[in-house]
Every structure is written in structure tokens, then in C-alpha cells.
Scaffold this active site. Structure first.
Site, PDB file in Angstrom:
ATOM      1  N   GLY A  14       0.829  -1.214   0.000  1.00 16.41           N
ATOM      2  CA  GLY A  14       0.000   0.000   0.000  1.00 16.41           C
ATOM      3  C   GLY A  14       0.853   1.249   0.000  1.00 16.41           C
ATOM      4  N   GLY A  20       2.907   5.516   2.937  1.00 21.64           N
ATOM      5  CA  GLY A  20       3.948   5.028   2.029  1.00 21.64           C
ATOM      6  C   GLY A  20       4.829   6.188   1.589  1.00 21.64           C
ATOM      7  CE1 TYR A 136     -10.397   0.853   7.318  1.00 27.54           C
ATOM      8  CE2 TYR A 136     -10.850   1.700   9.515  1.00 27.54           C
ATOM      9  CZ  TYR A 136      -9.968   1.476   8.474  1.00 27.54           C
ATOM     10  OH  TYR A 136      -8.664   1.875   8.598  1.00 27.54           O
ATOM     11  N   PRO A 163      -2.420   4.212  14.838  1.00 29.47           N
ATOM     12  CG  PRO A 163      -1.473   4.603  12.751  1.00 29.47           C
ATOM     13  CD  PRO A 163      -2.269   3.597  13.519  1.00 29.47           C
ATOM     14  CG  ASN A 165      -8.543  11.290  13.115  1.00 30.01           C
ATOM     15  OD1 ASN A 165      -8.757  10.587  14.108  1.00 30.01           O
ATOM     16  ND2 ASN A 165      -9.497  11.623  12.270  1.00 30.01           N
ATOM     17  CE  LYS A 187     -15.918  18.765   1.365  1.00 35.20           C
ATOM     18  NZ  LYS A 187     -16.652  18.124   2.457  1.00 35.20           N
ATOM     19  NE  ARG A 208     -12.853  12.305  14.584  1.00 35.15           N
ATOM     20  CZ  ARG A 208     -14.032  12.413  15.203  1.00 35.15           C
ATOM     21  NH1 ARG A 208     -14.109  12.898  16.438  1.00 35.15           N
ATOM     22  NH2 ARG A 208     -15.136  12.021  14.607  1.00 35.15           N
TER      23      ARG A 208
HETATM   24  P1  GDP Z   1     -13.240   9.921  11.759  1.00 37.42           P
HETATM   25  O1  GDP Z   1     -12.223  10.473  12.705  1.00 37.42           O
HETATM   26  O2  GDP Z   1     -13.092   8.445  11.564  1.00 37.42           O
HETATM   27  O3  GDP Z   1     -14.649  10.311  12.159  1.00 37.42           O
HETATM   28  O4  GDP Z   1     -12.931  10.457  10.330  1.00 37.42           O
HETATM   29  P2  GDP Z   1     -12.869  11.794   9.525  1.00 37.42           P
HETATM   30  O5  GDP Z   1     -11.456  12.070   9.188  1.00 37.42           O
HETATM   31  O6  GDP Z   1     -13.780  11.590   8.356  1.00 37.42           O
HETATM   32  O7  GDP Z   1     -13.370  12.999  10.470  1.00 37.42           O
HETATM   33  C1  GDP Z   1     -14.686  13.204  10.660  1.00 37.42           C
HETATM   34  C2  GDP Z   1     -14.989  14.469  11.448  1.00 37.42           C
HETATM   35  O8  GDP Z   1     -14.660  15.633  10.689  1.00 37.42           O
HETATM   36  C3  GDP Z   1     -16.487  14.541  11.718  1.00 37.42           C
HETATM   37  O9  GDP Z   1     -16.709  15.214  12.944  1.00 37.42           O
HETATM   38  C4  GDP Z   1     -16.986  15.377  10.546  1.00 37.42           C
HETATM   39  O10 GDP Z   1     -18.217  16.045  10.829  1.00 37.42           O
HETATM   40  C5  GDP Z   1     -15.843  16.387  10.407  1.00 37.42           C
HETATM   41  N1  GDP Z   1     -15.769  16.950   9.036  1.00 37.42           N
HETATM   42  C6  GDP Z   1     -15.964  18.256   8.713  1.00 37.42           C
HETATM   43  N2  GDP Z   1     -15.866  18.444   7.394  1.00 37.42           N
HETATM   44  C7  GDP Z   1     -15.535  17.251   6.856  1.00 37.42           C
HETATM   45  C8  GDP Z   1     -15.264  16.828   5.520  1.00 37.42           C
HETATM   46  O11 GDP Z   1     -15.298  17.573   4.549  1.00 37.42           O
HETATM   47  N3  GDP Z   1     -14.945  15.509   5.341  1.00 37.42           N
HETATM   48  C9  GDP Z   1     -14.864  14.630   6.412  1.00 37.42           C
HETATM   49  N4  GDP Z   1     -14.523  13.354   6.181  1.00 37.42           N
HETATM   50  N5  GDP Z   1     -15.143  14.999   7.673  1.00 37.42           N
HETATM   51  C10 GDP Z   1     -15.476  16.299   7.904  1.00 37.42           C
END
Ligand code: GDP
Length: 312
Positions: A14, A20, A136, A163, A165, A187, A208
Site C-alpha cells: 500500500g 507510504g 471497516y 495511529p 487521525n 474544499k 480528534r
Molecule cells: P473519523 O475520525 O473516523 O470520524 O474520520 P474523519 O477524518 O472523516 O473525520 C470526521 C470528522 O470531521 C467529523 O466530525 C466530521 O463532521 C468532520 N468533518 C468536517 N468536514 C468534513 C469533511 O469535509 N470531510 C470529512 N470526512 N469529515 C469532515
């Protein structure tokens, strides 16, 4: 020639992705990299062939089907199926080819939704995961079970890291399926370019623990040499940031001057998942994590420099 008498060779699966890329920057010696284009790892015959050809002694197994909250909610079946198949094939190919050490990866979304905080390595299997990513999460939880089972029956020194995030250069920048950091950078970049509002999912309040890919890459190279416990190890600085904190950094680095809108019709996911880094600190008390503002700065610069030739 047995694998043991050969020079140490590490295979990174991967290797076309975020980690990677970060590992390649550290240029570890005697390392081979495979990406999706080298073969379908859900196919055992193809996986076996790769191992027979490369003959690695160590494996850094990064290959997985991953996505952010959007992708996880849409593809629970695919993410369960593909991750289980890839991991079964990689472990078995590693075992029958005499691999000495293998590291595989979970993420903190595998932990039970209702779990005591901070998340600790001991609690992974102690309740169902958050419904937004159960396919997942259950597939990834099996890495702990598989590693322990292989260790018990065949003495394989297979270890698991978790790990939190991860973000950084060469991430997956898809607007719907990406993780929060790459999606928001992309975005915000488009909002600036098109003179539009910057729309963020949810309230911005969830927390996070963001870790920079280059820090994780360093920890992986440490673990493949030095960490030998059956129980997984969490890689985190244990520093929580809100999505709003992240948005502020992204807006600053992109130089966006328009309006930021928090869209509460979009998913929030788990509110927080603070993680316990006491095990990591016990091993590496002096490890310095890159501060979030520095990591985001590097990541935004990389994105802008490489756009539109980025994975998305
Ligand atoms: P998670 O930590 O597994 O939930 O994964 P994500 O990296 O997708 O993070 C999600 C968090 O970021 C949630 O609280 C979402 O509401 C917030 N978030 C805000 N904007 C975005 C976006 O554009 N994409 C994603 N993936 N999450 C977002």
C-alpha cells in the site's frame, strides 16, 4: 537461502498512499514498495507471487481500503470484505514465506463506541464500534486477533499499531470520501478559487487527535525494529483539537477570506476519541510530535504545489 541468512529486506504494501509516501521520505535502506498497480491483494495467488518474488524478511503492511466518515457510511460491505481479504492474504503469504516481522495498522475508529476514555490498547474488543464505520472497524479489529493467533500457533512476531487521525502530504483528497484534513484543505482551496463559501460538515465541535504522517512513519520504522508485544500500540500525541481549530488553521494556510459555514445536516461521527499514549511514552519518552500548525502548513503547501495532480 533461508530468509534469515539473507540481508534484511522490508516490503511496504500500500506504498502509494499517505504513509507510504512518508516512509519513502525517510529513505529506509533495503526497502521495496508495492502499490495497487503491482497486484490485487484480495487475490491470494497474486499476493503469494509478490512475496515469492520479493522474499521480504519484514513487512510494513499499509495496504487497506480506507475512507473518511462519508466513504465508511456508504461502503460498509466493501470495506469489510476487502480489508478482511487483504489481511488474510498478506498474513498467510508472510507466514509461508518465513517473514520474521510484520506490522499492520488499525485506527482509533475500531474502538467501541461506548468506551472508557482515554482509549487504551486493552479495550479494543470490549463493545460494538460506532455505527458509521462498523464494516471497516470489525475487519480491522481482526488484525489484533489474527496477529495473536499467528503468534500463538506459528510463533510469528506480528505486531499491530494504532495511529490516530493521520494527515500529511500525498493524502487522498476526495471531497466526499476523504478524511477530514485532506477534504477540508481541498474544499477550502476550491472555495477560494471559485469565490464561494467554505462548507464544513457538522458543528465543528468534535475532537480528534491529528498526527502528522512523517511522525507516524518514524514510529513505524522504530516499531518494526524494536516493538515486539502481542498487544497493539497506539501512536498519538494525545492532544485533542476540534474540527473548528483545524478549520481555522486550514483557512489561514490557504489564505481564504470568505465565509465558513458549518453544515449541521452532514455527519458528525463520534464526538471524541481521546487516546492513551502511555505505552508509547514508556518506550519513547522523548519522541517529539510535529505541532498541528506546522504539519498543516506543510500539507497545504504540498497540496497547492501538486494540484491537480493529486489522488482524489
Ligand atoms: P473519523 O475520525 O473516523 O470520524 O474520520 P474523519 O477524518 O472523516 O473525520 C470526521 C470528522 O470531521 C467529523 O466530525 C466530521 O463532521 C468532520 N468533518 C468536517 N468536514 C468534513 C469533511 O469535509 N470531510 C470529512 N470526512 N469529515 C469532515
Amino acid at each position: 537461502m533461508s530468509n534469515k541468512s539473507r540481508k534484511k529486506l522490508t516490503l511496504v504494501t500500500g506504498a502509494g498512499g499517505l504513509l507510504g509516501y512518508a516512509i519513502r521520505q525517510l529513505a529506509p535502506k533495503d526497502t521495496d514498495y508495492i502499490t495497487r498497480s503491482d497486484g490485487d491483494l484480495t487475490d491470494f495467488a497474486k499476493t503469494k507471487k509478490i512475496f515469492q518474488k520479493i522474499k521480504p524478511n519484514q513487512v510494513i503492511h499499509l495496504a487497506a481500503e480506507v475512507a473518511g466518515i462519508g466513504g465508511n457510511m456508504m461502503h460498509s460491505g466493501k470495506f469489510f470484505r476487502d480489508n478482511i481479504m487483504i489481511n488474510i492474504n498478506i498474513f498467510e503469504a508472510a507466514r509461508i514465506n518465513g517473514v520474521d516481522k510484520l506490522i499492520s495498522f488499525m485506527s482509533t475508529c475500531v474502538f467501541p463506541d461506548k468506551c472508557k476514555y482515554p482509549l487504551n490498547e486493552k479495550d479494543i474488543q470490549s463493545g460494538p464500534p460506532h455505527p458509521s464505520n462498523f464494516g471497516y472497524a470489525y475487519a480491522k479489529r481482526m488484525l489484533e486477533v489474527q496477529s495473536a493467533a499467528y503468534r500463538k500457533e506459528w510463533g510469528c512476531n506480528f505486531i499491530v499499531a494504532i495511529p490516530t487521525n493521520i494527515y500529511g502530504e500525498n493524502d487522498f483528497w476526495n471531497l466526499e470520501d476523504g478524511h477530514v484534513v485532506p477534504s477540508l484543505i481541498h474544499k477550502c482551496f476550491l472555495a477560494k478559487k471559485n469565490k464561494e463559501d467554505f462548507i464544513v460538515w457538522g458543528s465543528g465541535r468534535p475532537l480528534r487527535e491529528f498526527v502528522y504522517s512523517q511522525d507516524v512513519a518514524k514510529l513505524i520504522l522504530w516499531a518494526i525494529d524494536e516493538y515486539n508485544e502481542e498487544s497493539p500500540i497506539i501512536f498519538t500525541n494525545s492532544k485533542e483539537s476540534s474540527i473548528k481549530d483545524l478549520v481555522d488553521l486550514v483557512v489561514r494556510e490557504v489564505g481564504f477570506k470568505g465565509k465558513v459555514i458549518f453544515d449541521s445536516t452532514k455527519p458528525e461521527g463520534q464526538f471524541r476519541k481521546p487516546s492513551d499514549n502511555s505505552k508509547l511514552k514508556k518506550y519513547l519518552p522523548n519522541f517529539k510530535f510535529t505541532p498541528l500548525d506546522k504539519g498543516i502548513k506543510n500539507t497545504v503547501e504540498w497540496f497547492i504545489k501538486n494540484y491537480p495532480n493529486v489522488r482524489m
